[in-house]
Design an enzyme around this catalytic site. Structure first.
Site, mmCIF file in Angstrom:
data_model
loop_
_atom_site.group_PDB
_atom_site.id
_atom_site.type_symbol
_atom_site.label_atom_id
_atom_site.label_comp_id
_atom_site.label_asym_id
_atom_site.label_seq_id
_atom_site.Cartn_x
_atom_site.Cartn_y
_atom_site.Cartn_z
ATOM 1 N NE ARG A 35 -3.711 2.516 0.766
ATOM 2 C CZ ARG A 35 -4.363 3.278 -0.096
ATOM 3 N NH1 ARG A 35 -4.132 3.142 -1.393
ATOM 4 N NH2 ARG A 35 -5.246 4.158 0.324
ATOM 5 N N GLY A 36 0.955 1.940 -1.119
ATOM 6 C CA GLY A 36 1.919 3.007 -1.300
ATOM 7 C C GLY A 36 1.824 4.141 -0.305
ATOM 8 C CD GLU A 37 -3.066 7.053 -0.150
ATOM 9 O OE1 GLU A 37 -3.568 7.018 0.991
ATOM 10 O OE2 GLU A 37 -3.704 7.373 -1.165
ATOM 11 C CG ASP A 38 -0.257 2.347 5.003
ATOM 12 O OD1 ASP A 38 -0.890 3.394 5.102
ATOM 13 O OD2 ASP A 38 -0.680 1.251 5.395
ATOM 14 N N GLY A 68 -11.071 3.955 -9.442
ATOM 15 C CA GLY A 68 -11.736 3.488 -10.648
ATOM 16 C C GLY A 68 -10.781 2.995 -11.714
ATOM 17 C CD GLU A 102 -0.431 -4.737 -7.079
ATOM 18 O OE1 GLU A 102 -0.283 -3.676 -7.717
ATOM 19 O OE2 GLU A 102 0.281 -5.035 -6.097
#
Length: 333
Positions: A35-38, A68, A102
């Site tokens: 999860r990139g934002e984390d 989306g 994924e």
């Protein structure tokens, strides 16, 4: 190399002209699912750099997907063509439908392609992931508003299946750098024949020499420096033995380098060893390293590598200054 943890093998042969051949056929060794934002710019970034510096070809998707947007065919292909998928579960992992999609693809490849899958629980408990508790429960409450039941259920099933995966759990008060090194070591040992060198198909008499070198000379588990020389007339198999031993033990080290044709390379460069020093540093560090001259290179090898557990094999050495400037002394610290 030249540290309390190092183990150089100084091996000479007058006839070898082969270079290390890596056997990887996949596009990537490792696919990172996270999860990139984390954790993109901290934990995942540090893990990615550690993998790359250890010569592990790693795919990290840095694209920031919008709501989306579908996962691209290129990304699915990257998963399919990786040898290992590394799933990093963080607090808000489940809030990303793309991470979950994924994950479905990764588990599909695990079944259809026998792909190796490793799980990292980054400051979340494995039970939180498996049973969708706490932040995962909140994330799924939102997913149930947006997606159909079948898709949501497939994600839950996939998360539940992670309980059977080999994994690493980082707790809040743990040292992240040591934790990353454990992951890198596991990944490295899980990749078959990463640093395998071509050896004669039917070597004769190599087993007895292998046993003697391993038991009497190497003592890999001991925390010291070893320099071992193999010498003799041409054509008796010195390079074959060196390559065979390298294949057996290379994965046990933080860094490794098989440097072929030291004598010939030295001649071509009028006795200068700068390019060979650059090759040693580049192979072990996983990135190019400029060396200005032989003395500069010797200092870099001593200062950069002295605290790493290194396997260095020098093939076809014929002068003492080559040893001095490429691997130094046992008491380099």
């Amino acid at each position: 190399m030249t540290s309390p943890n190092a183990l150089p093998g100084v091996l000479s042969s007058p006839s070898s002209s082969n270079s290390p051949v890596l056997t990887s056929q996949s596009s990537h060794d490792v696919f990172l699912n996270f999860r990139g934002e984390d954790i993109r710019n901290n934990f995942t970034g540090h893990l990615y750099q550690a993998l790359v510096q250890n010569g592990i070809n790693t795919y990290r998707d840095d694209k920031k997907l919008e709501k989306g947007e579908e996962i691209s065919p290129a990304l699915l292909k990257a998963i399919e063509e990786s040898k290992i998928s590394l799933i990093i579960f963080s607090k808000s992992y489940a809030s990303s439908s793309w991470c979950l999609d994924e994950l479905l693809k990764i588990l599909e490849c695990k079944e259809s392609k026998q792909q190796k899958v490793l799980a990292v629980y980054y400051k979340v408990k494995p039970s939180t992931v498996r049973y969708q508790k706490n932040s995962f429960k909140k994330a799924f409450a939102e997913h149930e508003k947006r997606f159909d039941d079948a898709r949501v259920q497939s994600w839950k099933t996939a998360l539940n299946q992670t309980a059977g995966l080999s994994g690493f759990h980082l707790k809040i008060d743990q040292d992240e750098s040591k934790f990353i090194q454990k992951i890198v070591q596991k990944v490295s040992t899980s990749l078959p024949n990463r640093f395998h060198l071509d050896v004669a198909e039917y070597p004769v008499g190599i087993e007895s020499r292998e046993d003697y070198i391993k038991e009497k000379l190497l003592c890999i588990e001991e925390n010291d420096v070893r320099m071992i020389g193999i010498h003799g007339i041409g054509g008796i198999g010195k390079t074959t033995i060196a390559k065979h031993m390298y294949n057996l033990i290379a994965e046990k080290f933080e860094g490794r380098c098989f440097l072929a044709d030291v004598r010939e390379s030295s001649k071509q460069n009028r006795g200068r060893l700068r390019q060979l020093q650059e090759k040693i540093l580049s192979n072990i560090l996983g990135k190019s390293q400029r060396v200005d001259d032989d003395d500069h290179g010797m200092g870099l090898i001593r200062d950069i590598l002295c605290r790493k557990k290194i396997l260095l094999v020098l093939d076809d050495v014929d002068r003492m200054d080559q040893l001095k400037k490429l691997c130094g002394k046992c008491d380099w610290k």
